[in-house]
Design a protein around this motif. Sequence first.
Motif, PDB file in Angstrom:
ATOM      1  N   THR A  13       0.832  -1.205   0.000  1.00 13.98           N
ATOM      2  CA  THR A  13       0.000   0.000   0.000  1.00 13.98           C
ATOM      3  C   THR A  13       0.864   1.252   0.000  1.00 13.98           C
ATOM      4  N   ALA A  14       1.898   1.271   0.837  1.00 16.91           N
ATOM      5  CA  ALA A  14       2.802   2.419   0.883  1.00 16.91           C
ATOM      6  C   ALA A  14       3.523   2.607  -0.454  1.00 16.91           C
ATOM      7  N   SER A  62       2.415   1.681  -3.427  1.00 16.69           N
ATOM      8  CA  SER A  62       1.412   2.159  -4.376  1.00 16.69           C
ATOM      9  C   SER A  62       1.188   3.659  -4.224  1.00 16.69           C
ATOM     10  N   GLU A  63       1.074   4.120  -2.985  1.00 13.81           N
ATOM     11  CA  GLU A  63       0.863   5.550  -2.736  1.00 13.81           C
ATOM     12  C   GLU A  63       2.073   6.371  -3.168  1.00 13.81           C
ATOM     13  N   ALA A 110       2.091   6.551  -6.968  1.00 13.89           N
ATOM     14  CA  ALA A 110       0.998   7.392  -7.469  1.00 13.89           C
ATOM     15  C   ALA A 110       1.369   8.873  -7.409  1.00 13.89           C
ATOM     16  N   GLY A 111       2.277   9.225  -6.512  1.00 10.80           N
ATOM     17  CA  GLY A 111       2.679  10.615  -6.366  1.00 10.80           C
ATOM     18  C   GLY A 111       3.763  11.067  -7.333  1.00 10.80           C
TER      19      GLY A 111
END
Length: 60
Positions: free
Chosen positions: A44-45, A47-48, A51-52
Amino acid sequence: MAALKPRTGDGPLEVAKEGRGIILRMPVDGGGRLVVELSVEEATALSEALAGVPLGAVKK
């Protein structure tokens, strides 16, 4: 003695849930694959963080 075979077709990027972890298999320059096991929180980290990243910043 083992026969030396050329590396061909290292395959596409793969992500699969195996057991309690997530396995990432990523082809790398020069042949072969990078294999990383991540927890759900780490995935999850990641992916975030990805995404940035602005798409213009990625070199091809």
